[in-house]
Design a protein around this motif. Structure first.
Motif, PDB file in Angstrom:
ATOM      1  N   THR A 107      46.240  30.787  58.099  1.00  0.00           N
ATOM      2  CA  THR A 107      47.621  30.409  57.837  1.00  0.00           C
ATOM      3  C   THR A 107      47.644  29.125  57.036  1.00  0.00           C
ATOM      4  N   HIS A 108      48.729  28.917  56.308  1.00  0.00           N
ATOM      5  CA  HIS A 108      48.930  27.632  55.649  1.00  0.00           C
ATOM      6  C   HIS A 108      49.957  26.809  56.410  1.00  0.00           C
ATOM      7  N   TYR A 109      50.491  27.373  57.504  1.00  0.00           N
ATOM      8  CA  TYR A 109      51.451  26.636  58.325  1.00  0.00           C
ATOM      9  C   TYR A 109      50.710  25.939  59.453  1.00  0.00           C
ATOM     10  N   MET A 120      33.533  47.805  45.683  1.00  0.00           N
ATOM     11  CA  MET A 120      32.922  46.902  46.655  1.00  0.00           C
ATOM     12  C   MET A 120      32.105  45.837  45.922  1.00  0.00           C
ATOM     13  N   HIS A 121      32.338  44.572  46.283  1.00  0.00           N
ATOM     14  CA  HIS A 121      31.602  43.487  45.623  1.00  0.00           C
ATOM     15  C   HIS A 121      30.583  42.875  46.558  1.00  0.00           C
ATOM     16  N   ASP A 129      45.382  37.896  58.035  1.00  0.00           N
ATOM     17  CA  ASP A 129      45.260  37.001  56.888  1.00  0.00           C
ATOM     18  C   ASP A 129      46.662  36.608  56.419  1.00  0.00           C
ATOM     19  N   GLU A 130      47.069  35.433  56.802  1.00  0.00           N
ATOM     20  CA  GLU A 130      48.413  34.925  56.506  1.00  0.00           C
ATOM     21  C   GLU A 130      49.504  35.910  56.925  1.00  0.00           C
ATOM     22  N   PRO A 131      49.560  36.241  58.206  1.00  0.00           N
ATOM     23  CA  PRO A 131      50.495  37.277  58.650  1.00  0.00           C
ATOM     24  C   PRO A 131      51.954  36.859  58.531  1.00  0.00           C
ATOM     25  N   PRO A 134      45.917  42.473  55.883  1.00  0.00           N
ATOM     26  CA  PRO A 134      45.390  41.755  54.724  1.00  0.00           C
ATOM     27  C   PRO A 134      46.433  40.808  54.140  1.00  0.00           C
ATOM     28  N   GLN A 135      45.940  39.872  53.345  1.00  0.00           N
ATOM     29  CA  GLN A 135      46.850  38.904  52.726  1.00  0.00           C
ATOM     30  C   GLN A 135      47.778  39.587  51.725  1.00  0.00           C
ATOM     31  N   GLU A 136      47.196  40.537  50.945  1.00  0.00           N
ATOM     32  CA  GLU A 136      47.991  41.243  49.945  1.00  0.00           C
ATOM     33  C   GLU A 136      48.641  42.466  50.570  1.00  0.00           C
ATOM     34  N   LYS A 196      28.584  35.180  47.736  1.00  0.00           N
ATOM     35  CA  LYS A 196      28.671  34.786  46.333  1.00  0.00           C
ATOM     36  C   LYS A 196      29.344  35.899  45.547  1.00  0.00           C
ATOM     37  N   TYR A 197      30.321  35.529  44.712  1.00  0.00           N
ATOM     38  CA  TYR A 197      30.848  36.466  43.717  1.00  0.00           C
ATOM     39  C   TYR A 197      30.172  36.085  42.409  1.00  0.00           C
ATOM     40  N   ASN A 198      29.225  36.881  41.967  1.00  0.00           N
ATOM     41  CA  ASN A 198      28.365  36.489  40.852  1.00  0.00           C
ATOM     42  C   ASN A 198      27.776  35.104  41.117  1.00  0.00           C
ATOM     43  N   ARG A 199      28.131  34.094  40.288  1.00  0.00           N
ATOM     44  CA  ARG A 199      27.545  32.765  40.492  1.00  0.00           C
ATOM     45  C   ARG A 199      28.381  31.941  41.463  1.00  0.00           C
ATOM     46  N   LEU A 200      29.669  32.325  41.628  1.00  0.00           N
ATOM     47  CA  LEU A 200      30.565  31.500  42.439  1.00  0.00           C
ATOM     48  C   LEU A 200      30.275  31.648  43.938  1.00  0.00           C
ATOM     49  N   VAL A 201      30.007  30.515  44.580  1.00  0.00           N
ATOM     50  CA  VAL A 201      29.749  30.556  46.025  1.00  0.00           C
ATOM     51  C   VAL A 201      31.082  30.402  46.750  1.00  0.00           C
ATOM     52  N   ALA A 202      31.590  31.488  47.315  1.00  0.00           N
ATOM     53  CA  ALA A 202      32.905  31.459  47.960  1.00  0.00           C
ATOM     54  C   ALA A 202      32.789  31.016  49.406  1.00  0.00           C
ATOM     55  N   VAL A 203      31.697  31.413  50.070  1.00  0.00           N
ATOM     56  CA  VAL A 203      31.442  30.990  51.449  1.00  0.00           C
ATOM     57  C   VAL A 203      29.998  30.522  51.489  1.00  0.00           C
ATOM     58  N   GLY A 229      42.594  26.105  55.406  1.00  0.00           N
ATOM     59  CA  GLY A 229      41.924  25.569  54.215  1.00  0.00           C
ATOM     60  C   GLY A 229      42.811  25.748  53.008  1.00  0.00           C
ATOM     61  N   PRO A 230      42.603  24.929  51.983  1.00  0.00           N
ATOM     62  CA  PRO A 230      43.424  25.036  50.770  1.00  0.00           C
ATOM     63  C   PRO A 230      43.194  26.372  50.053  1.00  0.00           C
ATOM     64  N   ASN A 231      44.012  26.645  49.070  1.00  0.00           N
ATOM     65  CA  ASN A 231      43.856  27.870  48.274  1.00  0.00           C
ATOM     66  C   ASN A 231      42.446  27.938  47.703  1.00  0.00           C
ATOM     67  N   GLY A 232      41.834  29.109  47.826  1.00  0.00           N
ATOM     68  CA  GLY A 232      40.498  29.292  47.255  1.00  0.00           C
ATOM     69  C   GLY A 232      39.372  28.740  48.116  1.00  0.00           C
ATOM     70  N   ALA A 233      39.691  28.334  49.342  1.00  0.00           N
ATOM     71  CA  ALA A 233      38.668  27.723  50.203  1.00  0.00           C
ATOM     72  C   ALA A 233      37.626  28.736  50.669  1.00  0.00           C
ATOM     73  N   GLY A 234      38.045  29.991  50.798  1.00  0.00           N
ATOM     74  CA  GLY A 234      37.104  31.019  51.249  1.00  0.00           C
ATOM     75  C   GLY A 234      37.538  31.721  52.529  1.00  0.00           C
ATOM     76  N   LYS A 235      38.769  31.483  52.966  1.00  0.00           N
ATOM     77  CA  LYS A 235      39.261  32.085  54.218  1.00  0.00           C
ATOM     78  C   LYS A 235      39.303  33.607  54.132  1.00  0.00           C
ATOM     79  N   THR A 236      39.973  34.100  53.081  1.00  0.00           N
ATOM     80  CA  THR A 236      40.102  35.544  52.925  1.00  0.00           C
ATOM     81  C   THR A 236      38.726  36.200  52.790  1.00  0.00           C
ATOM     82  N   THR A 237      37.832  35.514  52.089  1.00  0.00           N
ATOM     83  CA  THR A 237      36.492  36.074  51.898  1.00  0.00           C
ATOM     84  C   THR A 237      35.776  36.254  53.241  1.00  0.00           C
ATOM     85  N   ILE A 238      35.914  35.292  54.136  1.00  0.00           N
ATOM     86  CA  ILE A 238      35.294  35.441  55.467  1.00  0.00           C
ATOM     87  C   ILE A 238      35.894  36.645  56.186  1.00  0.00           C
TER      88      ILE A 238
END
Ligand code: ATP
Ligand code: MG
Lengths: 259, 304
Positions: B192-194, A258-259, B160-162, B83-85, B13-20, B37-46
């Motif tokens: 979605t990206h569509y 968990m992060h 997430d991107e079903p 999930p996306q994955e 935040k993932y360490n220093r990176l602000v994802a949302v 949103g584009p790749n890495g925008a923060g959708k999955t994180t939300i």
């Protein structure tokens, strides 16, 4: 109290165990014979073959001496494989744990389920070995019916230690270190194939810190009926160290996942 | 209608990176709400914060009034997650996957068996009951994950991107099912990206870039922000050609990207007529859509 030591653990952990049971059932065909063959080879080769050239140990023939150790070692190896390698694969490669924790299962339930499965496999394995050594007349005491209880405690302890270890390693190759640096020395030196009294003074003291040493001591007491003076001390040791690593594995895995 | 999922100054935040980055949103019960949103925008994180898979760094996030950080188990009981994955259980068959998953929710065996049967049929997987999941195609796996997400009869479905990797048939099947679920009152969150999918399905959506919301509203309303109802797209335009075109299109909003020129206008006919003398290789006329807005807002450059 329990909640503080082992947070977020619930009965849902059993649903994880059931998942592992279902997968195990599929492999049953390949899993049925080896548990009997493995101890058989050790008994024949080391016990009777090598043992014929070795004088009695503490009043027991060599094969009588190592038989309980084979039972005890299975309490270590089975959970180490299941929770160590199996757990690693399910966590990092198959993402099975990810799927689980998107449901009402907590990560602690998942870890507990893995340990329950480690215990189950240890029980199956030790039962198989017990059957073999009973057939060879190597079980000397009815106290042997307590061996499964030892197995539950020992299995939980070794499963927890393995899970704690995999929570910290950067990749799967590091599991080799666990097997060669942690398990193999115990398998050889923890009073399994020769008494620890053969070791130099310092190593005898060190043996006290080997989990397998205590598991072997307790198992041997019950299989031979010859109660070791340290029996209670060793049982308490296993419970305390087992509880410690169980609590530790819950925390380490959570912090890894968990992060 | 009342809000079922509410985020206030939600930050990850993932360490220093602000994802949302401190976003506010409120999703109504029964709504189909999109995150673009584009790749890495923060959708999955939300999404992951909603299904309690990652911690909330700061701000507040509640599902049906329950705080995700305080009672994740309760929250997760209400949710179905795709999930996306892909993470279906590779050691089990299609049917076993659903039954095993139902046990994680504590669903009684009888109910689980009935639902598993229905869901496999719903997603046209009933012929694959006993197939080990390794033998499923990518699209079938995706459908199985969708079926799995419904096994607990959730009140909120998180997707997430079903439809990534689905063929057109399966995509339309999923769209049908989603609208059916929506009619039943289930709240659905979708990334979605569509863009066609988003305009077709979503009641409301947000566009995200670098963890911040850059647009929100109903798809139709959003598209109307673009000047001009139509786009005329000219392709294979080199510098020489562009010099000839410029005087004709100059009065309209236009954009150049690669060898294309996009002209946004309400009156495409006169422009196309004027251009016809130049004998351009390819001229396409179409309505403006969400994708035009998306690209306008997020730029055309690729995300790392
Ligand atoms: N576990 C993680 N550790 C560190 N950084 C992460 C982690 N997960 C995501 N990120 C980062 O957070 C940012 C947002 O990622 P996220 O997965 O939410 O994007 P996304 O909008 O879903 O993108 P995509 O369309 O590619 O799925 C990215 O910069 C990503 O690299
Ligand atoms: Mg994503």
């Amino acid at each position: 109290m329990i909640n503080i030591l082992f947070p977020n653990v619930s009965g849902r952990a059993f649903s994880v165990l059931l998942r592992h049971r279902d997968v195990f059932k599929k492999m049953l065909k390949t899993q049925l014979i080896p548990p009997f063959l493995d101890p058989l080879f050790y008994l024949l080769g080391m016990g009777y073959g090598l043992g014929a050239m070795i004088r009695d140990i503490e009043g027991y023939s060599y094969v009588e001496f190592i038989a309980p150790a084979l039972v005890a070692s299975a309490m270590m190896t089975a959970p180490s494989y299941e929770c160590g390698i199996g757990g690693y694969v399910r966590l990092y490669y198959q993402k099975t744990w990810d799927a689980m924790i998107a449901t009402p299962l907590s990560i602690e339930d998942v870890v507990t389920g893995e340990i329950l499965y480690g215990i189950s496999r240890a029980l199956l394995q030790t039962t198989a070995i017990l059957i073999v050594i009973v057939l060879f007349g190597l079980v000397k005491s009815p106290l042997a019916i307590f061996v499964p209880f030892v197995c539950v405690l020992g299995g939980a302890m070794f499963g927890s230690i393995a899970l704690s270890y995999i929570s910290r390693i950067p990749n799967i190759n590091y599991i080799d270190y666990y097997f060669t640096l942690v398990m193999t020395p115990m398998f050889i030196f923890a009073g399994t194939f020769f008494p620890v009294t053969q070791l130099p003074e310092w190593a005898q003291k060190a043996a006290f810190f080997m989990p397998l040493y205590h598991v072997v001591l307790v198992t041997r007491s019950f299989v031979t009926g010859d109660i070791h003076p340290d029996l209670w001390q060793s049982i308490v040791w296993i419970i305390i160290v087992g509880a410690f690593f169980f609590g530790l594995s819950l925390r380490l895995i959570r912090s890894r996942v968990m992060h | 209608m009342s809000a079922i999922i509410v985020g206030e100054k939600l930050t990850k935040k993932y360490n220093r990176l602000v994802a949302v980055d401190s976003v506010d949103f409120s999703i109504e019960e029964g709504e189909l709400f999109g995150f673009l949103g584009p790749n890495g925008a923060g959708k999955t994180t939300i999404m992951k914060m909603i299904y309690c898979f990652v911690y909330v760094t700061s701000g507040k996030l509640t599902v049906k009034g329950i705080d995700v950080m305080e009672n994740p188990r309760k929250v997760k009981e209400l949710l179905g997650v795709v999930p996306q994955e892909d993470n279906i259980d590779p050691d089990l068959t299609t049917y076993e996957n659903l039954i095993t998953y139902s046990r994680y929710y504590g669903i009684p065996k009888k109910v689980a068996q009935r639902r598993a049967g229905e869901l496999l049929e719903l997603f046209s997987l009933d012929m694959k009951n006993t197939t080990p999941v390794e033998h499923l195609s990518g699209g079938m796996k995706r459908r199985l994950i969708l079926a799995r997400g419904l096994i607990n009869d959730p009140q909120v479905l998180i997707l997430d991107e079903p439809t990534t990797g689905l063929d057109p048939q399966a995509r339309h099947l999923v769209w049908q099912k989603l609208r059916e679920l929506k009619r039943r009152g289930i709240t659905i969150l979708l990334t979605t990206h569509y863009m066609d999918e988003a305009s077709y399905l979503c009641d409301r959506l947000v566009m995200i870039d670098h963890g911040e919301f850059i647009a929100e509203g109903a798809p139709g309303k959003l598209v109307s922000q673009i000047p001009g109802k139509m786009v005329v797209e000219l392709q294979e335009i080199d510098e020489a050609l562009f010099e000839k075109i410029e005087p004709i299109v100059g009065g309209n909003t236009y954009e150049r990207y690669g060898d294309s020129v996009y002209i946004f206008t309400d009156q495409p006919k006169p422009i196309i007529e004027e251009l016809s003398e130049l004998n351009l290789p390819r001229v396409i006329e179409r309505y403006t859509d969400l994708e035009d807005l998306f690209l306008k807002l997020t730029g055309r450059s690729l995300r790392e």
